[in-house]
Write an enzyme that holds these catalytic residues in place. Structure first.
Site, PDB file in Angstrom:
ATOM      1  N   GLY A   1       2.495   4.824   2.387  1.00 43.91           N
ATOM      2  CA  GLY A   1       2.747   4.991   3.733  1.00 43.91           C
ATOM      3  C   GLY A   1       4.298   5.063   3.753  1.00 43.91           C
ATOM      4  O   GLY A   1       5.027   4.734   2.912  1.00 43.91           O
TER       5      GLY A   1
ATOM      6  N   ILE B   1       6.497   3.135   5.660  1.00 43.06           N
ATOM      7  CA  ILE B   1       7.204   1.754   5.419  1.00 43.06           C
ATOM      8  C   ILE B   1       7.250   1.323   3.999  1.00 43.06           C
ATOM      9  O   ILE B   1       8.239   1.000   3.562  1.00 43.06           O
ATOM     10  CB  ILE B   1       6.649   0.974   6.444  1.00 43.06           C
ATOM     11  CG1 ILE B   1       6.822   1.187   7.923  1.00 43.06           C
ATOM     12  CG2 ILE B   1       7.010  -0.666   6.084  1.00 43.06           C
ATOM     13  CD1 ILE B   1       6.026   0.307   9.008  1.00 43.06           C
TER      14      ILE B   1
ATOM     15  N   GLU C   1      -4.107  -4.054  -4.686  1.00 45.52           N
ATOM     16  CA  GLU C   1      -5.398  -3.434  -4.571  1.00 45.52           C
ATOM     17  C   GLU C   1      -5.099  -1.994  -4.690  1.00 45.52           C
ATOM     18  O   GLU C   1      -5.957  -1.553  -5.560  1.00 45.52           O
ATOM     19  CB  GLU C   1      -5.972  -3.583  -3.372  1.00 45.52           C
ATOM     20  CG  GLU C   1      -5.340  -3.482  -1.892  1.00 45.52           C
ATOM     21  CD  GLU C   1      -6.063  -3.677  -0.728  1.00 45.52           C
ATOM     22  OE1 GLU C   1      -6.898  -4.707  -0.772  1.00 45.52           O
ATOM     23  OE2 GLU C   1      -6.162  -2.905   0.237  1.00 45.52           O
TER      24      GLU C   1
ATOM     25  N   GLY D   1       0.797  -1.224   0.027  1.00 45.36           N
ATOM     26  CA  GLY D   1       0.151  -0.050   0.101  1.00 45.36           C
ATOM     27  C   GLY D   1       0.817   1.244  -0.070  1.00 45.36           C
ATOM     28  O   GLY D   1       1.963   1.366  -0.431  1.00 45.36           O
TER      29      GLY D   1
ATOM     30  N   GLY E   1      -7.934  -5.380   2.609  1.00 50.33           N
ATOM     31  CA  GLY E   1      -7.663  -6.660   1.766  1.00 50.33           C
ATOM     32  C   GLY E   1      -6.602  -7.224   2.268  1.00 50.33           C
ATOM     33  O   GLY E   1      -5.978  -8.159   1.738  1.00 50.33           O
TER      34      GLY E   1
END
Length: 447
Positions: free
Chosen positions: A218, A220, A239, A216, A337
């Site tokens: 961010g 990290i 996703e 995703g 997800g």
């Protein structure tokens, strides 16, 4: 009637289009960055015309004006994944959280468990064939189009044209409102955090050449990128597609050459990020948006070899239970997800699922690795599903490990100042467990 005549006959003002929303209806918008900003601000302007109109949202990155206190009673928020602007609404009881995996959302809509009365979507202008592009949101768009009584589309020149299963004939839409504006953006989060960089390094050691990544946004995920520049033939099946992967695409590190399916393509179900991202995906033949029933289906993910799923957490307990969507009983975000990809990676040949989190919160005053979860805390990913857990102190491999082995591995990657207390708490937990066995007797008698 030809498509141009149909389109022109259904081109109306926002007020006229929104008049087709009735009290008690459930309104379902395009997801994330594709939420039609103008239409929702106009809906809020007209709020006194509406009572108990539900707004069913996925991930919210927008302004959420309908979540304001003075909108309560006019609109009721139902959220799969709260964001910064509608979180308070849910925490104060002016909205409701619906806990469900991303993959399950369109399934629940199709089967009638989640009502869809009005689709409020955002699309590109029609092309020469009378089709519009869904833009940055594919996920459950087709279900909205199929199930809604009325579909209203904001037509916006700023919406990028993204390939995949993303075209809609204009005749599938009931009303069009023409309004150009910037779509919602999510600023790029820099990865100059030393803790995130350490976590990113550890994650990169588990990524082999030819791996297929799900990640995703961010600090990290962004911190992983510098450590991947020497990798070869990475693929993306995820996703959400965002800015962080663009440099690796341009350098040829991400090329999808080793993917078993969708070879050479970046597959996602929605897109969110900056204007640069939206320019990158516009008419880009490498980008393929697909419904979430495809991207997040375990059977699809498992067809790919070497899937590496990378997900975040708020807390992990010493048994390996992952909390990613709440702080105690208070909703913070959603499950998204995470479990879809954890299980897909587990079934992938050579796959690995990773849960990554800093070891502490609030300036090292709170350990994110805890002996036991507080009462009322929901578990996002069960202990049975977790493989790798990573903090800035290293990698804990929990797959196939006993409870005591898991506790030992997780204590070793906790912040040093909390390790002794965690050991003591775990010993006490084990003592209580033995006491409970004596109280309840032989549990084998229950089976």
């Amino acid at each position: 009637m030809d498509w141009e005549s149909y389109y022109n006959s259904r081109l109306v003002t926002a007020e006229e289009a929104l008049s087709h929303i009735h009290d008690g209806d459930m309104v379902v918008p395009s997801h994330s960055s594709a939420e039609p900003k103008y239409l929702f601000y106009k809906l809020v302007e007209l709020k006194d015309n509406y009572h108990n109109v539900g707004i069913l949202q996925g991930l919210n990155i927008g302004d959420a004006p309908y979540a304001a206190e003075d909108c309560y009673g006019h609109f009721i928020i139902y959220s799969f994944f709260p964001g910064a602007k509608n979180r308070k609404c849910l925490q104060e009881g002016r909205g409701e959280l619906i806990p469900i995996h991303f993959y399950g959302q369109p399934v629940a809509m199709k089967d009638g468990h989640l009502p869809i009365d009005v689709g409020l979507i955002q699309v590109t202008p029609p092309d020469e064939n009378g089709e519009v592009y869904m833009g940055t949101s594919c996920d459950q768009m087709r279900v909205i189009l199929d199930k809604a009584r009325v579909v209203i589309a904001q037509v916006n020149d700023h919406m990028p044209h993204v390939y995949g299963e993303t075209k809609i004939p204009v005749t599938d839409i009931d009303y069009f409102v023409r309004y150009d504006e910037d779509i919602y953006e999510l600023p790029f989060i820099r990865s100059d955090n030393p803790i995130a960089e350490k976590i990113g390094y550890y994650i990169s050691t588990l990524i082999e050449d030819g791996s297929v990544l799900q990640m995703g946004q961010g600090s990290i995920p962004n911190a992983i990128l510098p450590f991947l520049e020497e990798k070869k033939d990475l693929g993306i099946h995820t996703e959400v597609f965002s800015d962080n992967l663009i440099p690796l695409v341009k350098k040829g590190v991400v090329n999808g050459a080793a993917k078993n399916i969708d070879r050479g393509l970046i597959v996602a179900t929605f897109i969110q990020g900056t204007k640069d991202l939206y320019k990158f995906v516009d008419y880009n033949p490498m980008i393929k948006l697909m419904p979430v029933e495809y991207t997040n289906k375990v059977a699809t993910i498992s067809q790919l070899d070497k899937v590496v799923s990378i997900n975040s957490a708020l807390q992990v307990d010493l048994m390996g239970q992952v909390v990613a969507d709440a702080i105690g009983p208070k909703p913070f975000s959603g499950v998204g997800g995470q479990l879809d990809f954890v299980r897909g990676a587990e079934e992938s040949k050579g796959g690995k699922s990773i849960i990554a989190l800093p070891s502490t919160a609030k300036d090292d005053t709170i350990s994110r690795i805890v002996a036991m979860l507080a009462p009322g805390t929901p578990v996002t990913t069960t202990r049975n599903d977790v493989h790798y857990v990573i903090t800035e102190y290293g990698i804990a491999d929990l797959f196939g490990k006993s409870l005591n082995q898991r506790a030992k591995a997780l204590i070793e990657i906790a912040h040093p100042k909390f390790r002794a207390q965690l050991e003591e708490d775990w010993i006490n937990y084990q003592r209580e467990y033995v006491k409970m066995q004596h109280v309840y007797g032989d549990l084998n008698l229950l089976y």
